[in-house]
Enzyme design. Sequence first.
Site, PDB file in Angstrom:
ATOM      1  N   CYS A 379       0.838  -0.879  -0.327  1.00 11.49           N
ATOM      2  CA  CYS A 379       0.003  -0.222  -0.104  1.00 11.49           C
ATOM      3  C   CYS A 379       0.838   1.038  -0.189  1.00 11.49           C
ATOM      4  O   CYS A 379       1.568   1.071  -1.205  1.00 11.49           O
ATOM      5  CB  CYS A 379      -0.824  -0.130   0.947  1.00 11.49           C
ATOM      6  SG  CYS A 379      -2.030   1.564   1.061  1.00 11.49           S
ATOM      7  N   MET A 382       3.984   0.703  -1.825  1.00 15.40           N
ATOM      8  CA  MET A 382       4.867   0.842  -2.643  1.00 15.40           C
ATOM      9  C   MET A 382       4.271   1.979  -3.264  1.00 15.40           C
ATOM     10  O   MET A 382       5.185   2.575  -4.386  1.00 15.40           O
ATOM     11  CB  MET A 382       3.092   0.104  -3.551  1.00 15.40           C
ATOM     12  CG  MET A 382       3.179   0.138  -5.156  1.00 15.40           C
ATOM     13  SD  MET A 382       2.189   1.725  -5.797  1.00 15.40           S
ATOM     14  CE  MET A 382       1.203   1.113  -7.159  1.00 15.40           C
ATOM     15  N   GLN A 383       4.003   2.770  -2.745  1.00 14.16           N
ATOM     16  CA  GLN A 383       3.730   4.409  -3.006  1.00 14.16           C
ATOM     17  C   GLN A 383       5.331   4.371  -2.881  1.00 14.16           C
ATOM     18  O   GLN A 383       5.963   5.633  -3.736  1.00 14.16           O
ATOM     19  CB  GLN A 383       2.908   5.311  -2.383  1.00 14.16           C
ATOM     20  CG  GLN A 383       1.405   4.908  -2.868  1.00 14.16           C
ATOM     21  CD  GLN A 383       0.153   5.844  -2.048  1.00 14.16           C
ATOM     22  OE1 GLN A 383       0.828   6.276  -1.060  1.00 14.16           O
ATOM     23  NE2 GLN A 383      -0.485   5.010  -1.895  1.00 14.16           N
ATOM     24  N   HIS A 505      -3.866  -4.236   0.153  1.00 14.26           N
ATOM     25  CA  HIS A 505      -3.128  -5.062   1.394  1.00 14.26           C
ATOM     26  C   HIS A 505      -3.218  -6.793   1.110  1.00 14.26           C
ATOM     27  O   HIS A 505      -4.116  -7.606   1.748  1.00 14.26           O
ATOM     28  CB  HIS A 505      -3.779  -4.884   2.640  1.00 14.26           C
ATOM     29  CG  HIS A 505      -3.695  -3.739   3.464  1.00 14.26           C
ATOM     30  ND1 HIS A 505      -2.264  -2.944   3.910  1.00 14.26           N
ATOM     31  CD2 HIS A 505      -4.201  -2.502   2.535  1.00 14.26           C
ATOM     32  CE1 HIS A 505      -2.461  -1.770   4.118  1.00 14.26           C
ATOM     33  NE2 HIS A 505      -3.754  -1.603   3.185  1.00 14.26           N
ATOM     34  N   GLU A 507      -1.740  -9.526   2.893  1.00 14.13           N
ATOM     35  CA  GLU A 507      -1.256  -9.355   4.197  1.00 14.13           C
ATOM     36  C   GLU A 507      -3.061 -10.531   4.834  1.00 14.13           C
ATOM     37  O   GLU A 507      -2.831 -10.863   5.715  1.00 14.13           O
ATOM     38  CB  GLU A 507      -0.901  -8.425   5.102  1.00 14.13           C
ATOM     39  CG  GLU A 507      -1.217  -7.419   5.490  1.00 14.13           C
ATOM     40  CD  GLU A 507      -1.163  -5.834   4.901  1.00 14.13           C
ATOM     41  OE1 GLU A 507      -1.421  -4.894   5.463  1.00 14.13           O
ATOM     42  OE2 GLU A 507      -0.873  -6.484   3.737  1.00 14.13           O
TER      43      GLU A 507
END
Length: 534
Positions: A379, A382-383, A505, A507
Amino acid sequence: MKYIFVTGGVISSLGKGLTAAALGALLECRGLKVRIQKFDPYLNVDPGTMSPYQHGEVYVLNDGAETDLDLGHYERFTSGELSRLNSLSSGQVYETVIQKERRGDYLGKTVQVIPHVTNEIKERILKGGEGVDVLITEIGGTTGDIEGLPFLEALRQFQHDAGRENVAFLHCTLVPFIKAAGELKTKPSQQSVAKLREIGIQPDLLVCRTDRPIGEENRQKLSLYCNVGLDAVFECRDVEHSIYELPMQLAEQRIDEVVVKRLGLQCQPIDITPWREIVRRLLEPKHRVRVGVVGKYIELQDAYKSVYESITHGGIANETAVEVVRIDAEDLETKGTTQQLEGLDGILVPGGFGNRGIEGKIIAAKFARERKVPFYGLCLGMQITVIEYARHVLGLKDAHSTEFAPGTKHPVIHLMESQKSVVTKGGTMRLGSYDCALTPGSRARAAYGIDDIKERHRHRFEYNDAYRAQLEAAGLIVGGTNPQSGLVEIVEVKDHPWMVGVQYHPEFQSRPDRAHPLFAAFVKAAVEKSRLSC
Protein backbone atom coordinates in the site's frame (compact mmCIF):
# COMPACT_ATOMS: atom_id res chain seq x y z
CA MET A 1 -27.53 -24.34 14.62
CA LYS A 2 -25.29 -24.06 17.70
CA TYR A 3 -23.87 -20.94 19.34
CA ILE A 4 -20.75 -20.39 21.46
CA PHE A 5 -20.23 -17.06 23.23
CA VAL A 6 -16.73 -16.12 24.39
CA THR A 7 -16.40 -13.59 27.20
CA GLY A 8 -13.43 -12.36 29.21
CA GLY A 9 -12.85 -11.35 32.79
CA VAL A 10 -10.38 -9.79 35.25
CA ILE A 11 -8.31 -7.90 32.64
CA SER A 12 -8.24 -7.28 28.90
CA SER A 13 -5.72 -8.81 26.45
CA LEU A 14 -6.26 -12.33 27.73
CA GLY A 15 -6.42 -13.75 24.21
CA LYS A 16 -10.17 -14.23 23.83
CA GLY A 17 -9.83 -13.79 20.08
CA LEU A 18 -7.11 -16.40 19.76
CA THR A 19 -9.02 -18.79 22.01
CA ALA A 20 -12.13 -18.38 19.85
CA ALA A 21 -10.04 -18.84 16.69
CA ALA A 22 -8.28 -21.95 17.99
CA LEU A 23 -11.57 -23.50 19.11
CA GLY A 24 -13.03 -22.76 15.69
CA ALA A 25 -10.03 -24.45 14.08
CA LEU A 26 -10.54 -27.59 16.20
CA LEU A 27 -14.24 -27.79 15.35
CA GLU A 28 -13.37 -27.46 11.65
CA CYS A 29 -10.93 -30.35 12.15
CA ARG A 30 -14.03 -32.35 13.09
CA GLY A 31 -15.71 -31.54 9.78
CA LEU A 32 -18.02 -28.81 11.09
CA LYS A 33 -18.70 -25.54 9.27
CA VAL A 34 -17.71 -22.72 11.62
CA ARG A 35 -17.89 -18.94 11.57
CA ILE A 36 -16.51 -16.53 14.17
CA GLN A 37 -17.58 -12.94 14.80
CA LYS A 38 -16.72 -10.08 17.12
CA PHE A 39 -18.99 -7.75 19.10
CA ASP A 40 -17.20 -4.68 20.49
CA PRO A 41 -18.83 -2.46 23.14
CA TYR A 42 -17.08 0.80 22.13
CA LEU A 43 -19.18 3.60 20.62
CA ASN A 44 -17.13 3.99 17.43
CA VAL A 45 -19.05 2.68 14.44
CA ASP A 46 -15.93 0.72 13.42
CA PRO A 47 -12.16 0.88 14.07
CA GLY A 48 -11.51 2.66 10.74
CA THR A 49 -10.86 6.07 12.27
CA MET A 50 -9.06 4.80 15.39
CA SER A 51 -5.32 5.25 15.92
CA PRO A 52 -3.14 2.11 15.90
CA TYR A 53 -2.00 3.23 19.34
CA GLN A 54 -5.60 2.78 20.51
CA HIS A 55 -6.66 -0.30 18.63
CA GLY A 56 -3.84 -1.93 16.68
CA GLU A 57 -4.29 -2.61 12.98
CA VAL A 58 -7.54 -2.21 11.08
CA TYR A 59 -8.39 -5.51 9.39
CA VAL A 60 -10.28 -5.11 6.10
CA LEU A 61 -12.72 -7.72 4.79
CA ASN A 62 -13.63 -8.51 1.19
CA ASP A 63 -16.80 -6.43 1.40
CA GLY A 64 -14.84 -3.39 2.61
CA ALA A 65 -15.71 -3.61 6.31
CA GLU A 66 -13.02 -2.09 8.55
CA THR A 67 -12.85 -4.39 11.54
CA ASP A 68 -11.00 -5.39 14.69
CA LEU A 69 -7.70 -7.27 14.28
CA ASP A 70 -9.29 -10.31 15.95
CA LEU A 71 -11.17 -10.96 12.71
CA GLY A 72 -7.74 -11.51 11.21
CA HIS A 73 -7.18 -14.32 13.70
CA TYR A 74 -10.58 -15.78 12.83
CA GLU A 75 -9.83 -15.86 9.09
CA ARG A 76 -6.31 -17.20 9.59
CA PHE A 77 -7.41 -20.06 11.85
CA THR A 78 -10.63 -21.06 10.05
CA SER A 79 -11.74 -21.33 6.45
CA GLY A 80 -14.90 -19.23 6.77
CA GLU A 81 -14.92 -15.92 4.88
CA LEU A 82 -16.25 -13.10 7.03
CA SER A 83 -18.37 -10.06 6.14
CA ARG A 84 -19.48 -6.81 7.78
CA LEU A 85 -22.26 -8.85 9.44
CA ASN A 86 -19.57 -10.46 11.61
CA SER A 87 -18.31 -7.22 13.16
CA LEU A 88 -20.61 -5.25 15.44
CA SER A 89 -20.00 -2.30 17.77
CA SER A 90 -22.18 -0.37 20.19
CA GLY A 91 -21.87 2.51 17.77
CA GLN A 92 -23.47 0.46 14.98
CA VAL A 93 -26.21 -0.79 17.30
CA TYR A 94 -27.19 2.65 18.61
CA GLU A 95 -26.94 4.19 15.14
CA THR A 96 -29.34 1.57 13.77
CA VAL A 97 -31.76 1.92 16.68
CA ILE A 98 -31.84 5.73 16.39
CA GLN A 99 -32.38 5.53 12.61
CA LYS A 100 -35.32 3.18 13.18
CA GLU A 101 -36.76 5.54 15.78
CA ARG A 102 -36.47 8.50 13.38
CA ARG A 103 -38.29 6.52 10.68
CA GLY A 104 -41.06 5.67 13.11
CA ASP A 105 -40.35 1.92 13.06
CA TYR A 106 -41.13 1.60 16.76
CA LEU A 107 -44.67 2.97 16.32
CA GLY A 108 -44.38 5.69 18.96
CA LYS A 109 -43.02 3.43 21.72
CA THR A 110 -40.47 4.59 24.25
CA VAL A 111 -37.13 3.36 22.90
CA GLN A 112 -35.07 1.63 25.59
CA VAL A 113 -31.95 -0.51 25.99
CA ILE A 114 -34.28 -3.43 26.78
CA PRO A 115 -35.80 -4.52 24.44
CA HIS A 116 -34.77 -2.35 21.49
CA VAL A 117 -30.98 -2.33 21.82
CA THR A 118 -30.81 -5.96 22.95
CA ASN A 119 -33.14 -7.03 20.13
CA GLU A 120 -30.80 -5.39 17.62
CA ILE A 121 -27.86 -7.33 19.07
CA LYS A 122 -29.79 -10.61 18.98
CA GLU A 123 -30.80 -9.99 15.37
CA ARG A 124 -27.15 -9.57 14.42
CA ILE A 125 -26.27 -12.86 16.10
CA LEU A 126 -28.82 -14.63 13.92
CA LYS A 127 -27.73 -12.88 10.70
CA GLY A 128 -24.06 -13.58 11.36
CA GLY A 129 -24.54 -17.31 11.65
CA GLU A 130 -26.57 -18.13 8.56
CA GLY A 131 -25.36 -21.24 6.75
CA VAL A 132 -22.97 -22.67 9.37
CA ASP A 133 -23.08 -25.45 11.95
CA VAL A 134 -21.47 -23.45 14.76
CA LEU A 135 -21.30 -19.68 15.27
CA ILE A 136 -18.68 -18.45 17.75
CA THR A 137 -19.18 -14.88 18.99
CA GLU A 138 -16.49 -13.07 20.96
CA ILE A 139 -17.63 -10.21 23.19
CA GLY A 140 -14.92 -7.55 23.43
CA GLY A 141 -13.92 -5.84 26.63
CA THR A 142 -14.03 -7.21 30.16
CA THR A 143 -16.98 -8.49 32.17
CA GLY A 144 -18.17 -5.63 34.36
CA ASP A 145 -17.46 -2.85 31.85
CA ILE A 146 -20.54 -0.62 31.78
CA GLU A 147 -20.60 -0.36 27.98
CA GLY A 148 -20.65 -4.15 27.66
CA LEU A 149 -23.77 -4.71 29.76
CA PRO A 150 -26.29 -4.49 26.88
CA PHE A 151 -24.37 -7.20 25.01
CA LEU A 152 -24.30 -9.53 28.00
CA GLU A 153 -28.00 -8.92 28.61
CA ALA A 154 -28.68 -9.78 24.96
CA LEU A 155 -26.75 -13.04 25.40
CA ARG A 156 -28.73 -13.85 28.54
CA GLN A 157 -31.94 -13.43 26.57
CA PHE A 158 -30.60 -15.26 23.54
CA GLN A 159 -29.87 -18.46 25.45
CA HIS A 160 -33.59 -18.72 26.24
CA ASP A 161 -34.66 -17.80 22.71
CA ALA A 162 -32.38 -20.39 21.08
CA GLY A 163 -32.67 -23.02 23.80
CA ARG A 164 -30.04 -23.63 26.47
CA GLU A 165 -29.07 -26.90 24.77
CA ASN A 166 -27.97 -24.93 21.71
CA VAL A 167 -25.84 -22.36 23.52
CA ALA A 168 -22.49 -22.64 25.30
CA PHE A 169 -20.64 -19.93 27.20
CA LEU A 170 -16.84 -19.93 27.35
CA HIS A 171 -15.23 -17.52 29.80
CA CYS A 172 -11.55 -16.54 29.51
CA THR A 173 -10.06 -15.48 32.79
CA LEU A 174 -6.74 -14.90 34.56
CA VAL A 175 -5.10 -17.09 37.19
CA PRO A 176 -2.14 -14.94 38.28
CA PHE A 177 0.96 -16.05 40.15
CA ILE A 178 1.60 -13.84 43.17
CA LYS A 179 5.35 -13.82 43.69
CA ALA A 180 5.23 -12.64 47.31
CA ALA A 181 2.86 -15.49 48.23
CA GLY A 182 4.56 -17.99 45.95
CA GLU A 183 1.27 -19.33 44.64
CA LEU A 184 -1.41 -19.02 41.98
CA LYS A 185 -4.60 -17.22 42.94
CA THR A 186 -8.06 -18.28 41.72
CA LYS A 187 -10.01 -15.51 43.47
CA PRO A 188 -9.98 -13.09 40.47
CA SER A 189 -11.54 -15.82 38.31
CA GLN A 190 -14.12 -16.60 40.97
CA GLN A 191 -15.10 -12.92 41.17
CA SER A 192 -15.28 -12.60 37.39
CA VAL A 193 -17.59 -15.59 37.07
CA ALA A 194 -19.68 -14.29 39.99
CA LYS A 195 -20.16 -11.04 38.04
CA LEU A 196 -21.34 -13.00 35.00
CA ARG A 197 -23.74 -15.05 37.11
CA GLU A 198 -25.21 -11.85 38.58
CA ILE A 199 -26.12 -10.90 35.00
CA GLY A 200 -27.73 -14.32 34.51
CA ILE A 201 -25.00 -16.11 32.53
CA GLN A 202 -23.44 -19.34 33.78
CA PRO A 203 -20.21 -20.25 31.96
CA ASP A 204 -19.98 -23.81 30.64
CA LEU A 205 -16.23 -23.70 30.01
CA LEU A 206 -13.47 -21.84 31.79
CA VAL A 207 -10.21 -21.07 29.96
CA CYS A 208 -7.58 -19.91 32.44
CA ARG A 209 -4.66 -17.81 31.24
CA THR A 210 -1.59 -18.51 33.35
CA ASP A 211 2.17 -18.58 33.05
CA ARG A 212 2.54 -21.99 34.73
CA PRO A 213 0.54 -25.19 35.34
CA ILE A 214 -2.47 -24.47 37.54
CA GLY A 215 -2.48 -27.96 39.08
CA GLU A 216 -5.32 -30.28 39.99
CA GLU A 217 -6.09 -28.58 43.29
CA ASN A 218 -6.70 -25.21 41.64
CA ARG A 219 -8.76 -26.84 38.90
CA GLN A 220 -10.99 -28.40 41.52
CA LYS A 221 -11.30 -25.07 43.35
CA LEU A 222 -12.25 -23.26 40.13
CA SER A 223 -14.74 -25.97 39.27
CA LEU A 224 -16.37 -25.78 42.68
CA TYR A 225 -16.54 -21.99 43.13
CA CYS A 226 -17.35 -21.18 39.50
CA ASN A 227 -19.95 -23.94 39.13
CA VAL A 228 -18.18 -25.38 36.09
CA GLY A 229 -17.52 -29.07 35.47
CA LEU A 230 -14.00 -30.21 36.32
CA ASP A 231 -13.50 -31.44 32.76
CA ALA A 232 -14.43 -27.97 31.50
CA VAL A 233 -11.66 -26.07 33.32
CA PHE A 234 -8.81 -25.53 30.87
CA GLU A 235 -5.32 -24.20 31.29
CA CYS A 236 -4.04 -21.81 28.64
CA ARG A 237 -0.36 -20.97 28.98
CA ASP A 238 1.65 -18.74 26.67
CA VAL A 239 2.73 -20.85 23.70
CA GLU A 240 6.47 -21.40 23.43
CA HIS A 241 7.09 -20.57 19.78
CA SER A 242 3.99 -19.55 17.82
CA ILE A 243 0.28 -18.86 18.20
CA TYR A 244 -0.27 -21.74 15.75
CA GLU A 245 0.61 -24.12 18.58
CA LEU A 246 -2.58 -23.09 20.42
CA PRO A 247 -5.01 -25.47 18.64
CA MET A 248 -2.77 -28.39 19.58
CA GLN A 249 -2.42 -27.17 23.16
CA LEU A 250 -6.21 -26.99 23.59
CA ALA A 251 -6.77 -30.26 21.70
CA GLU A 252 -4.49 -32.05 24.16
CA GLN A 253 -6.91 -30.98 26.92
CA ARG A 254 -9.86 -32.14 24.78
CA ILE A 255 -11.69 -28.84 24.77
CA ASP A 256 -13.36 -29.79 21.49
CA GLU A 257 -14.76 -32.97 23.07
CA VAL A 258 -16.33 -30.96 25.90
CA VAL A 259 -17.91 -28.52 23.42
CA VAL A 260 -19.20 -31.32 21.17
CA LYS A 261 -20.74 -33.11 24.14
CA ARG A 262 -22.20 -29.91 25.66
CA LEU A 263 -23.91 -28.90 22.40
CA GLY A 264 -24.81 -32.40 21.21
CA LEU A 265 -22.94 -31.91 17.92
CA GLN A 266 -22.86 -34.74 15.40
CA CYS A 267 -19.40 -34.76 13.85
CA GLN A 268 -16.39 -36.85 12.90
CA PRO A 269 -13.35 -37.58 15.13
CA ILE A 270 -10.80 -34.80 15.23
CA ASP A 271 -7.87 -34.76 12.79
CA ILE A 272 -5.34 -32.03 13.57
CA THR A 273 -2.70 -33.26 11.11
CA PRO A 274 -2.65 -29.91 9.21
CA TRP A 275 -1.82 -28.03 12.41
CA ARG A 276 0.88 -30.52 13.33
CA GLU A 277 2.49 -29.95 9.93
CA ILE A 278 2.35 -26.16 10.34
CA VAL A 279 4.06 -26.38 13.72
CA ARG A 280 6.61 -28.91 12.41
CA ARG A 281 7.64 -26.51 9.66
CA LEU A 282 7.97 -23.73 12.23
CA LEU A 283 10.08 -25.77 14.63
CA GLU A 284 12.24 -27.58 12.04
CA PRO A 285 13.24 -24.93 9.48
CA LYS A 286 15.70 -25.69 6.70
CA HIS A 287 16.72 -22.05 6.26
CA ARG A 288 17.04 -18.88 8.32
CA VAL A 289 16.70 -15.27 7.14
CA ARG A 290 16.48 -11.77 8.61
CA VAL A 291 13.76 -9.44 7.30
CA GLY A 292 13.52 -5.79 8.29
CA VAL A 293 10.09 -4.19 8.67
CA VAL A 294 10.44 -0.41 8.33
CA GLY A 295 7.45 1.40 9.79
CA LYS A 296 6.36 4.15 12.15
CA TYR A 297 4.41 2.03 14.68
CA ILE A 298 7.24 -0.43 15.26
CA GLU A 299 6.96 -0.34 19.06
CA LEU A 300 3.37 -1.67 18.82
CA GLN A 301 3.07 -5.42 18.28
CA ASP A 302 -0.51 -5.16 17.03
CA ALA A 303 -0.06 -2.26 14.58
CA TYR A 304 1.28 -4.57 11.85
CA LYS A 305 -0.18 -7.82 13.18
CA SER A 306 -1.27 -9.28 9.85
CA VAL A 307 2.03 -8.30 8.22
CA TYR A 308 4.06 -10.13 10.86
CA GLU A 309 1.82 -13.19 10.61
CA SER A 310 2.05 -13.20 6.81
CA ILE A 311 5.85 -13.09 6.98
CA THR A 312 5.62 -16.15 9.24
CA HIS A 313 3.34 -17.82 6.67
CA GLY A 314 5.91 -17.10 3.96
CA GLY A 315 8.48 -18.75 6.18
CA ILE A 316 6.26 -21.80 6.71
CA ALA A 317 5.79 -22.16 2.95
CA ASN A 318 9.58 -22.09 2.43
CA GLU A 319 10.40 -24.06 5.61
CA THR A 320 12.31 -21.00 6.75
CA ALA A 321 12.68 -19.35 10.13
CA VAL A 322 12.23 -15.63 9.59
CA GLU A 323 13.72 -13.26 12.16
CA VAL A 324 11.79 -9.99 11.93
CA VAL A 325 13.92 -6.93 12.64
CA ARG A 326 11.73 -3.95 13.52
CA ILE A 327 13.17 -0.68 12.25
CA ASP A 328 11.71 2.71 13.15
CA ALA A 329 11.47 4.74 9.94
CA GLU A 330 12.06 7.95 11.91
CA ASP A 331 15.43 6.63 13.10
CA LEU A 332 16.57 6.18 9.51
CA GLU A 333 15.35 9.69 8.79
CA THR A 334 16.93 11.48 11.76
CA LYS A 335 20.16 9.53 12.28
CA GLY A 336 21.20 9.73 8.64
CA THR A 337 22.66 6.21 8.59
CA THR A 338 21.60 2.92 7.03
CA GLN A 339 23.49 0.81 9.55
CA GLN A 340 20.26 -0.85 10.73
CA LEU A 341 19.62 -2.10 7.18
CA GLU A 342 23.00 -3.83 6.84
CA GLY A 343 22.93 -7.62 6.87
CA LEU A 344 19.21 -7.94 6.13
CA ASP A 345 18.01 -10.55 3.65
CA GLY A 346 14.82 -8.63 2.87
CA ILE A 347 13.14 -5.29 3.59
CA LEU A 348 9.39 -4.70 3.89
CA VAL A 349 7.61 -1.34 4.13
CA PRO A 350 3.98 -1.76 5.32
CA GLY A 351 0.97 0.49 4.82
CA GLY A 352 0.20 3.58 6.83
CA PHE A 353 -0.96 7.19 6.84
CA GLY A 354 0.65 10.52 7.69
CA ASN A 355 3.96 12.24 7.02
CA ARG A 356 5.96 10.90 9.97
CA GLY A 357 8.77 8.57 8.92
CA ILE A 358 8.16 8.93 5.16
CA GLU A 359 11.73 9.99 4.32
CA GLY A 360 13.06 7.07 6.37
CA LYS A 361 10.99 4.66 4.32
CA ILE A 362 12.31 6.23 1.12
CA ILE A 363 15.86 5.71 2.43
CA ALA A 364 15.03 2.02 3.03
CA ALA A 365 13.65 1.61 -0.50
CA LYS A 366 16.73 3.29 -2.00
CA PHE A 367 19.03 1.04 0.02
CA ALA A 368 17.15 -2.08 -1.12
CA ARG A 369 17.21 -1.02 -4.77
CA GLU A 370 20.88 -0.08 -4.87
CA ARG A 371 22.09 -3.01 -2.78
CA LYS A 372 19.87 -5.57 -4.54
CA VAL A 373 18.11 -6.57 -1.30
CA PRO A 374 14.64 -8.15 -1.83
CA PHE A 375 12.06 -5.44 -1.15
CA TYR A 376 8.31 -5.64 -0.61
CA GLY A 377 6.11 -2.54 -0.37
CA LEU A 378 2.50 -2.78 0.83
CA CYS A 379 0.00 0.00 0.00
CA LEU A 380 1.95 3.07 1.21
CA GLY A 381 5.06 0.93 0.72
CA MET A 382 4.23 0.66 -2.98
CA GLN A 383 3.86 4.44 -3.18
CA ILE A 384 7.23 4.82 -1.45
CA THR A 385 8.74 2.58 -4.16
CA VAL A 386 7.39 4.89 -6.86
CA ILE A 387 8.53 8.09 -5.11
CA GLU A 388 12.05 6.74 -4.51
CA TYR A 389 12.41 5.57 -8.10
CA ALA A 390 11.15 8.84 -9.52
CA ARG A 391 13.58 10.84 -7.38
CA HIS A 392 16.75 8.81 -7.73
CA VAL A 393 16.42 7.09 -11.11
CA LEU A 394 14.31 9.53 -13.14
CA GLY A 395 15.97 12.48 -11.43
CA LEU A 396 12.71 14.18 -10.39
CA LYS A 397 14.12 15.54 -7.13
CA ASP A 398 10.80 16.99 -6.01
CA ALA A 399 8.79 13.79 -6.68
CA HIS A 400 6.37 13.06 -3.87
CA SER A 401 2.80 12.20 -2.93
CA THR A 402 0.24 14.99 -2.64
CA GLU A 403 -0.74 13.40 0.67
CA PHE A 404 2.54 14.65 2.16
CA ALA A 405 3.51 17.49 -0.21
CA PRO A 406 0.38 19.03 -1.79
CA GLY A 407 2.48 21.54 -3.74
CA THR A 408 5.02 19.11 -5.22
CA LYS A 409 6.02 19.74 -8.84
CA HIS A 410 6.01 16.01 -9.55
CA PRO A 411 2.98 14.34 -7.91
CA VAL A 412 3.85 10.76 -8.86
CA ILE A 413 1.26 9.72 -6.25
CA HIS A 414 -1.96 11.72 -6.06
CA LEU A 415 -5.48 11.67 -4.65
CA MET A 416 -7.88 9.39 -6.47
CA GLU A 417 -10.51 11.24 -8.51
CA SER A 418 -13.31 9.51 -6.59
CA GLN A 419 -11.86 10.80 -3.30
CA LYS A 420 -11.74 14.51 -4.19
CA SER A 421 -15.32 15.18 -3.12
CA VAL A 422 -15.12 13.09 0.07
CA VAL A 423 -15.53 15.09 3.28
CA THR A 424 -16.14 12.52 6.04
CA LYS A 425 -13.42 10.12 7.18
CA GLY A 426 -15.17 6.93 8.31
CA GLY A 427 -15.67 4.21 5.70
CA THR A 428 -14.97 6.47 2.72
CA MET A 429 -11.66 5.13 1.36
CA ARG A 430 -11.32 2.68 -1.52
CA LEU A 431 -12.13 -0.33 0.60
CA GLY A 432 -12.51 -4.06 0.05
CA SER A 433 -11.81 -6.51 -2.75
CA TYR A 434 -10.99 -5.28 -6.26
CA ASP A 435 -9.85 -7.03 -9.44
CA CYS A 436 -6.29 -6.94 -10.70
CA ALA A 437 -5.10 -8.18 -14.11
CA LEU A 438 -1.48 -9.32 -13.88
CA THR A 439 1.09 -8.41 -16.50
CA PRO A 440 2.44 -11.44 -18.42
CA GLY A 441 6.06 -12.09 -17.57
CA SER A 442 5.96 -10.09 -14.34
CA ARG A 443 7.21 -11.40 -10.99
CA ALA A 444 3.69 -11.02 -9.65
CA ARG A 445 2.29 -13.22 -12.43
CA ALA A 446 4.98 -15.83 -11.71
CA ALA A 447 4.16 -15.80 -7.98
CA TYR A 448 0.37 -16.07 -8.35
CA GLY A 449 0.43 -18.52 -11.25
CA ILE A 450 -2.81 -17.08 -12.67
CA ASP A 451 -3.74 -14.06 -14.80
CA ASP A 452 -6.44 -12.40 -12.70
CA ILE A 453 -6.65 -11.92 -8.95
CA LYS A 454 -8.74 -10.14 -6.31
CA GLU A 455 -7.12 -8.31 -3.40
CA ARG A 456 -8.27 -6.16 -0.47
CA HIS A 457 -7.65 -2.42 -0.47
CA ARG A 458 -7.65 0.51 1.96
CA HIS A 459 -6.35 3.76 0.45
CA ARG A 460 -7.20 7.21 -0.92
CA PHE A 461 -4.10 7.98 -2.99
CA GLU A 462 -2.91 6.23 -6.15
CA TYR A 463 -0.14 5.96 -8.74
CA ASN A 464 -0.29 8.95 -11.10
CA ASP A 465 -0.70 7.54 -14.62
CA ALA A 466 0.78 10.70 -16.12
CA TYR A 467 4.23 9.43 -15.08
CA ARG A 468 3.71 5.81 -16.13
CA ALA A 469 5.51 6.03 -19.51
CA GLN A 470 8.56 7.74 -17.96
CA LEU A 471 8.78 5.31 -15.06
CA GLU A 472 8.36 2.20 -17.20
CA ALA A 473 10.95 3.42 -19.69
CA ALA A 474 13.35 3.84 -16.76
CA GLY A 475 12.72 0.29 -15.50
CA LEU A 476 9.86 0.54 -13.00
CA ILE A 477 7.39 -1.73 -14.76
CA VAL A 478 3.70 -2.16 -14.00
CA GLY A 479 2.99 -5.68 -12.77
CA GLY A 480 -0.79 -5.40 -12.58
CA THR A 481 -3.72 -3.02 -13.09
CA ASN A 482 -7.37 -2.82 -12.19
CA PRO A 483 -9.20 -3.77 -15.42
CA GLN A 484 -12.17 -1.49 -14.71
CA SER A 485 -10.35 1.75 -13.83
CA GLY A 486 -6.85 1.17 -15.18
CA LEU A 487 -5.44 2.00 -11.72
CA VAL A 488 -1.90 0.66 -11.27
CA GLU A 489 -1.97 -2.04 -8.59
CA ILE A 490 1.59 -3.45 -8.78
CA VAL A 491 5.01 -2.04 -9.63
CA GLU A 492 8.27 -3.96 -10.02
CA VAL A 493 11.87 -2.88 -10.51
CA LYS A 494 13.04 -4.58 -13.68
CA ASP A 495 16.78 -4.91 -12.99
CA HIS A 496 16.51 -6.21 -9.45
CA PRO A 497 16.36 -9.73 -7.92
CA TRP A 498 12.96 -9.02 -6.29
CA MET A 499 11.58 -5.54 -5.70
CA VAL A 500 7.77 -5.42 -5.75
CA GLY A 501 5.25 -2.89 -4.49
CA VAL A 502 1.49 -3.49 -4.33
CA GLN A 503 -1.28 -0.93 -3.78
CA TYR A 504 -3.38 -3.45 -1.88
CA HIS A 505 -3.03 -5.35 1.41
CA PRO A 506 -2.05 -8.96 0.64
CA GLU A 507 -1.50 -9.62 4.35
CA PHE A 508 -5.27 -9.85 4.80
CA GLN A 509 -5.49 -12.97 2.62
CA SER A 510 -2.54 -14.98 3.90
CA ARG A 511 -3.04 -18.15 5.93
CA PRO A 512 -0.60 -20.41 7.84
CA ASP A 513 -1.38 -23.35 5.54
CA ARG A 514 -1.75 -21.16 2.42
CA ALA A 515 0.79 -18.37 2.48
CA HIS A 516 -0.05 -15.46 0.23
CA PRO A 517 1.85 -16.01 -3.05
CA LEU A 518 3.74 -12.72 -2.80
CA PHE A 519 4.78 -13.27 0.82
CA ALA A 520 5.97 -16.77 -0.12
CA ALA A 521 7.89 -15.33 -3.10
CA PHE A 522 9.39 -12.54 -0.94
CA VAL A 523 10.70 -14.98 1.68
CA LYS A 524 12.01 -17.25 -1.09
CA ALA A 525 13.92 -14.28 -2.53
CA ALA A 526 15.28 -13.53 0.96
CA VAL A 527 16.48 -17.13 1.25
CA GLU A 528 18.29 -16.82 -2.08
CA LYS A 529 19.83 -13.53 -0.93
CA SER A 530 21.09 -15.16 2.29
CA ARG A 531 22.72 -17.96 0.29
CA LEU A 532 24.57 -15.45 -1.88
CA SER A 533 25.76 -13.64 1.25
CA CYS A 534 27.29 -16.75 2.78
